[in-house]
Design a protein around this motif. Structure first.
Motif, PDB file in Angstrom:
ATOM      1  N   ALA A 173       0.871  -1.355   0.086  1.00 54.41           N
ATOM      2  CA  ALA A 173      -0.079  -0.178  -0.146  1.00 54.41           C
ATOM      3  C   ALA A 173       0.735   1.505   0.023  1.00 54.41           C
ATOM      4  O   ALA A 173       0.372   2.163  -0.538  1.00 54.41           O
ATOM      5  N   THR A 174       2.195   1.249   0.491  1.00 55.00           N
ATOM      6  CA  THR A 174       2.871   2.318   0.448  1.00 55.00           C
ATOM      7  C   THR A 174       4.529   1.968   0.503  1.00 55.00           C
ATOM      8  O   THR A 174       4.763   1.146   1.392  1.00 55.00           O
ATOM      9  N   LEU A 175       4.960   2.577  -0.239  1.00 53.19           N
ATOM     10  CA  LEU A 175       6.716   2.250  -0.725  1.00 53.19           C
ATOM     11  C   LEU A 175       7.034   3.588  -0.136  1.00 53.19           C
ATOM     12  O   LEU A 175       6.905   4.923  -0.296  1.00 53.19           O
ATOM     13  N   LEU A 176       8.258   3.452   0.485  1.00 57.99           N
ATOM     14  CA  LEU A 176       9.059   4.879   1.087  1.00 57.99           C
ATOM     15  C   LEU A 176      10.475   4.775   0.341  1.00 57.99           C
ATOM     16  O   LEU A 176      11.145   3.689   0.132  1.00 57.99           O
ATOM     17  N   LEU A 177      10.625   6.044  -0.365  1.00 55.87           N
ATOM     18  CA  LEU A 177      12.272   6.285  -1.055  1.00 55.87           C
ATOM     19  C   LEU A 177      12.580   7.579  -0.194  1.00 55.87           C
ATOM     20  O   LEU A 177      12.337   8.621  -0.725  1.00 55.87           O
ATOM     21  N   ILE A 178      13.145   7.380   1.087  1.00 53.35           N
ATOM     22  CA  ILE A 178      13.384   8.440   1.762  1.00 53.35           C
ATOM     23  C   ILE A 178      15.280   8.454   2.085  1.00 53.35           C
ATOM     24  O   ILE A 178      15.779   7.552   1.458  1.00 53.35           O
ATOM     25  N   ASP A 179      15.598   9.771   2.375  1.00 52.87           N
ATOM     26  CA  ASP A 179      17.010   9.773   2.305  1.00 52.87           C
ATOM     27  C   ASP A 179      17.624   9.821   1.433  1.00 52.87           C
ATOM     28  O   ASP A 179      18.821   9.244   1.239  1.00 52.87           O
ATOM     29  N   GLY A 180      17.342  10.358   0.193  1.00 55.02           N
ATOM     30  CA  GLY A 180      17.773  10.364  -1.344  1.00 55.02           C
ATOM     31  C   GLY A 180      17.750   8.825  -2.003  1.00 55.02           C
ATOM     32  O   GLY A 180      18.460   8.747  -2.919  1.00 55.02           O
ATOM     33  N   ASN A 181      17.100   7.998  -1.453  1.00 58.30           N
ATOM     34  CA  ASN A 181      16.873   6.534  -2.009  1.00 58.30           C
ATOM     35  C   ASN A 181      16.227   6.724  -3.327  1.00 58.30           C
ATOM     36  O   ASN A 181      16.307   5.570  -4.331  1.00 58.30           O
ATOM     37  N   ILE A 182      15.658   7.881  -3.958  1.00 58.72           N
ATOM     38  CA  ILE A 182      15.438   8.035  -5.330  1.00 58.72           C
ATOM     39  C   ILE A 182      16.573   7.693  -6.287  1.00 58.72           C
ATOM     40  O   ILE A 182      16.584   7.398  -7.355  1.00 58.72           O
TER      41      ILE A 182
END
Length: 271
Positions: A173-182
């Protein structure tokens, strides 16, 4: 350090067994008898399992196995940088990553719904916080050291690349790409396309973007500022406008943008 000591796999080799059927992808990961989910000591959901050897993955999957990153995670302190070939340095916020979630992180946690997959979870502060709040959550990271620390913090984590086979594909339901992980893999378009594969039909991805408007592909390596460094790997940095453009082409639409304490975030939903 010898690569044989720094592989993402930390246990016996072999592919993961099929997941048990459950509507909750994070719970499915925790139920999988050999899928490589590491659990905190004392977790009563069953014994901790060693991670099977992951399949070969694309560029960028082993970059964080550098000694400087492992040392920083052990101590919870920097300095640590990403160094470009021209000598430019991007400071990495190791102390913040290893601390409890801050005010900006709290805004991300508040927007998480359903099963949450934290891509590039690092030492696990968000995974642990979501688990403590009762969320079904799984972190993934290519660094064994990061996964082990995430587990010690009380989260569930899997030592695997986002481009490897993963539990719950198509149901998060939710994915996280935090701390520059894009920036993972140096190809935001490919990463956002992969995120779409992993997300549920109405799923969202929350992305932390750069503080300035840029769209950069670089080759970097982890550097401790004292002569220690890892091997080169591809990385990317995106500002909000560039993220929205890449996201739109990958089938995502923006639903919210916000800033807290100098950090910028965008929430995208599958279009």
């Amino acid at each position: 350090m010898n690569d044989s000591m720094e592989q993402c796999a930390v246990g016996a080799s072999g592919p993961p067994s099929p997941l048990r059927q459950t509507a909750d992808p994070a719970r499915a990961a925790l139920l999988d008898a050999s899928g490589g989910v590491l659990r905190a000591p004392g977790d009563r959901r069953g014994p901790a399992r060693a991670e099977p050897a992951a399949p070969a993955v694309g560029a960028g999957a082993r970059e964080w196995h550098a000694d400087p990153y492992a040392a920083a995670l052990r101590t919870g302190r920097g300095p640590l940088f990403l160094r470009r070939g021209d000598g430019w340095l991007l400071p990495l916020e190791v102390e913040r990553w290893c601390a409890p979630p801050d005010e900006a992180d709290a805004t991300v946690l508040a927007r998480c719904r359903g099963g949450v997959l934290d891509v590039g979870c690092g030492p696990g502060r968000l995974v642990a916080a979501l688990a403590a709040q009762g969320h079904p959550v799984l972190g993934i990271d290519v660094s064994r050291h990061a996964v082990e620390r995430a587990v010690r913090e009380g989260g569930a984590a899997l030592c695997r690349s986002v481009f490897d086979p993963l539990p719950g594909t198509g149901r998060w339901a939710t994915l996280l790409l935090i701390d520059g992980n894009i920036g993972i893999g140096g190809d935001p378009a490919a990463l956002l396309a992969r995120a779409r594969e992993l997300a549920a039909p109405d799923g969202t991805v929350i992305v932390e973007t750069a503080g300035t408007e840029l769209d950069e592909r670089v080759v970097v390596r982890v550097d401790d500022g004292r002569g220690g460094h890892g091997t080169p790997f591809p990385w990317a940095r995106l500002g909000t406008r560039a993220l929205l453009a890449h996201g739109g082409r990958a089938g995502w639409r923006a639903v919210e943008q916000w800033r807290v304490g100098g950090r910028r975030f965008v929430q995208l939903r599958r279009g």
